[in-house]
Design a protein around this motif. Structure first.
Motif, PDB file in Angstrom:
ATOM      1  N   ASP A 211      23.113  30.691 -67.400  1.00 32.27           N
ATOM      2  CA  ASP A 211      23.315  29.856 -68.580  1.00 32.27           C
ATOM      3  C   ASP A 211      23.360  28.405 -68.101  1.00 32.27           C
ATOM      4  OD1 ASP A 211      24.342  28.348 -70.703  1.00 32.27           O
ATOM      5  OD2 ASP A 211      25.491  30.027 -71.485  1.00 32.27           O
ATOM      6  N   THR A 212      22.342  27.649 -68.470  1.00 30.13           N
ATOM      7  CA  THR A 212      22.220  26.282 -67.973  1.00 30.13           C
ATOM      8  C   THR A 212      23.447  25.440 -68.292  1.00 30.13           C
ATOM      9  OG1 THR A 212      19.844  26.453 -68.352  1.00 30.13           O
ATOM     10  CG2 THR A 212      20.719  24.263 -67.950  1.00 30.13           C
ATOM     11  N   ARG A 213      24.027  25.647 -69.459  1.00 33.01           N
ATOM     12  CA  ARG A 213      25.188  24.848 -69.858  1.00 33.01           C
ATOM     13  C   ARG A 213      26.351  25.044 -68.883  1.00 33.01           C
ATOM     14  NH1 ARG A 213      26.579  22.104 -74.358  1.00 33.01           N
ATOM     15  NH2 ARG A 213      28.795  21.811 -74.756  1.00 33.01           N
ATOM     16  N   ASN A 234      17.835  25.907 -71.967  1.00 34.97           N
ATOM     17  CA  ASN A 234      18.386  26.959 -71.114  1.00 34.97           C
ATOM     18  C   ASN A 234      17.239  27.677 -70.408  1.00 34.97           C
ATOM     19  OD1 ASN A 234      20.237  28.680 -69.940  1.00 34.97           O
ATOM     20  ND2 ASN A 234      20.232  30.110 -71.654  1.00 34.97           N
ATOM     21  N   ASN A 396      11.789  29.600 -70.521  1.00 34.77           N
ATOM     22  CA  ASN A 396      12.138  29.669 -71.941  1.00 34.77           C
ATOM     23  C   ASN A 396      11.006  29.047 -72.764  1.00 34.77           C
ATOM     24  OD1 ASN A 396      13.258  29.465 -74.504  1.00 34.77           O
ATOM     25  ND2 ASN A 396      15.267  28.809 -73.768  1.00 34.77           N
TER      26      ASN A 396
END
Length: 615
Positions: A211-213, A234, A396
């Motif tokens: 999860d990039t966040r 993401n 993505n």
């Protein structure tokens, strides 16, 4: 793939321990048994010189086995390896992958537990960063040591029994710790230190690092203001940028990539994170020490200035006492600074911090460039199917509604609904008809194709000016080695980022505002964009919710003051906050005064353009 991930992660961990030597591994599974590499590696783990162990080259198989047995016994005595550890000695001596992997992983597990304990100990009281230099070692930092007076009240037998019980309790606790849980707990501990990190309530395992966040926020807890998680897609690009930046800031080599996180090999990820935790604590310590040295310098400057203003001829008793207090304070501060300079390598800390700042600027420039470009191109290394490439690389395609793009040397049929992306080689820009980016001509007009009928084209015809990317009509298409693949990173329209700007302005997120303003520097249409429902600009919102520093940042970015419906409120908030800062903070030193005067002058200049003057 798991083996490749382990090779990188284990090598990075070994290089951490070899930092004090001239040795650096490219592949720990091969380099460990070359020349004197094993000697330096084991010495770094044990913290002492080993004269018995010299070069590995030229030894007979029996001699290698003997040395392996001796090394393992030494590591067990120091509790670096468990007493129950066992491996195939001859296989380890000749460098068999399975045995080397088991040996290194067993040491790394112990190291992970120790860095877990030390991290909790340091973070429990951040002042410990200023008194206890952090270096990777297998010693135990303990905050539970009894005061000297309490120890004198006990007999030697009682003290020894108490120590033995604590060691047994600690050993039992360590045996229950799982490597993955240690990593999750430590990342959670880091995240809890920032407001941005505390908002993330969905991190529960190592798999969530994709999860990039979460990953970007974790990097921000180590060195703030690097990433803006709100605007990042993401996907693979954000993950790789975060891991690459983390490795450059912390000097960790080699680094993992998105493919390694997708494979999610526990040993590889835990080993890499162990290295990151060690270096993160060292980096945080360097920042704490530099901040303290700077504070000491400011305090000494203020005291010396006050002493210089005192009369040396006649003084009252109160003034004389105050002068002595100031002299004593200066002496104490100077001694503290001398202790810090003697204990820590201040100049190296400064160089490290400057490198981190440079890396932050590089990240901001990269993100700003990609915001403008919108798309990113990859060259396929080995033949693959598009669906497998998307899954393995963690790509993505949300911004293109699942559409993937590729280059082709063959003639391609172009229907009216088939999407195309052009890359202008000369101007370094992408052109398309679907992302929302403004452009004077459509892609088909640029290529001279009819808008409403099927046609065929060949990329070679336009090779001098454009690279043409065709929408793949199926995800089962095979991409050949050398073929180029394209996908979208950022939206072409500013609408999404305008929403982010308004949302972060409402809560007073100054760091995000500054980064967005920097990304769109000179773009007044972005700074002055209006909310679709209320019609408010970011400046209106900041004024409405009394976010003074955000107001200053937006004014410096050339936000439109004259068009503000809260114009009177804007003037009132500036005057009120100006007085609030002055009365609450005051002028503790010359630097504070310069900052306050600078803010006042900036606001005066900005508002004078609208015919508003205040003093």
């Amino acid at each position: 793939m798991a083996m490749y991930s382990q090779k990188k992660a284990f090598t990075a961990w070994c290089n951490l321990w070899l930092r004090g030597t001239d040795v650096k591994f490219d592949n720990c599974f091969l380099d460990l048994f070359k020349n004197t590499n094993m000697k330096f590696f084991v010495e770094s783990l044990m913290g002492k010189e080993l004269r018995k162990l010299q070069s590995w080259d030229g030894l007979s198989p029996a001699q290698k086995v003997t040395r392996v047995e001796w090394i393992l016994d030494e590591l067990k005595d120091l509790e670096i390896l468990k007493l129950s550890f066992f491996c195939d000695f001859p296989a380890l001596a000749r460098g068999a992958y399975e045995e080397v992997e088991w040996f290194l992983w067993s040491v790394i597990r112990t190291d992970l537990v120790r860095v877990y304990e030390r991290s909790l100990w340091y973070m429990d009281q951040s002042d410990r960063f200023l008194t206890h230099p952090y270096t990777p070692n297998f010693k135990q930092e303990s905050s539970e040591e009894a005061p000297a007076k309490a120890r004198f009240l006990k007999t030697a037998e009682e003290v020894e029994e108490e120590r033995r019980l604590k060691e047994e309790e600690r050993a039992t606790w360590r045996s229950k710790l799982q490597p993955s849980q240690c990593c999750v707990d430590l990342i959670t501990q880091f995240l809890s230190k920032t407001q941005e990190g505390r908002k993330l309530d969905h991190f529960g395992g190592l798999a969530d690092l994709t999860d990039t966040r979460i990953l970007l926020t974790f990097v921000n807890t180590i060195f703030e203001d690097i990433f803006t998680p709100d605007i990042m897609l993401n996907d693979k690009w954000g993950i790789n940028l975060a891991l690459e930046s983390l490795s450059k800031i912390l000097h960790v080599s080699p680094t993992l990539c998105s493919e390694d996180l997708v494979v999610a090999d526990t040993k590889a990820i835990c080993s890499f994170l162990t290295t990151v935790f060690h270096r993160s604590l060292q980096f945080l310590q360097s920042e704490k020490v530099l901040q303290r040295v700077e504070v000491i310098g400011e305090k000494v400057h203020v005291c010396m200035k006050e002493l210089g203003e005192m009369s040396s001829i006649s003084m009252s008793s109160n003034e004389s006492r105050h002068k002595k207090e100031l002299l004593l304070k200066v002496e104490v501060l100077k001694k503290e600074r001398e202790r810090l300079e003697r204990t820590y390598e201040i100049e190296k800390f400064r160089e490290w911090h400057e490198e981190a700042v440079a890396q932050r600027r590089e990240v901001h420039s990269t993100v700003a460039y990609r915001l403008q470009q919108r798309f990113i191109i990859e060259t396929i290394k080995t033949p693959t199917v598009i669906s497998n490439h998307l899954d393995n690389q963690y790509i993505n395609l949300g911004l293109t509604n699942g559409a993937a793009f590729y280059t082709s040397t063959l003639r391609e049929a172009i229907s009216p609904t088939r999407k195309l992306v052009l890359y202008d080689k000369k101007n370094d820009v992408f052109m398309d008809d679907f992302s929302g980016a403004a452009q004077s001509s459509t892609v088909r007009q640029l290529l001279g194709l009819p808008e409403n009928s099927i046609s065929e084209i060949c990329s070679d015809t336009y090779d001098d000016q454009y690279v043409i990317f065709y929408e793949s009509l199926t995800r089962n298409r095979t991409l050949k080695a050398g073929q180029q693949f394209l996908y979208q990173l950022f939206p072409g329209s500013q609408l999404f980022l305008q929403k982010v700007l308004h949302k972060r302005t409402k809560v007073g997120d100054l760091m995000t505002i500054r980064k967005l303003v920097k990304f769109y520097k000179g773009c007044r249409s972005f700074i002055n964009s209006q909310d679709r429902i209320t019609g408010d600009t970011a400046l209106h919102i900041a004024t409405k919710y009394n976010h003074f520093l955000v107001v200053v940042a937006l004014l410096e970015a050339d936000a439109d003051v004259c068009g503000c419906h809260y114009y009177q409120d804007l003037i009132v908030i500036i005057i009120r906050m100006w007085l609030s800062i002055f009365l609450r903070c005051g002028c503790h030193n010359q630097q504070d005064l310069v900052v306050i005067i600078t803010i006042k002058m900036r606001l005066s200049s900005l508002l004078s353009r609208c015919g508003c003057h205040y003093n």
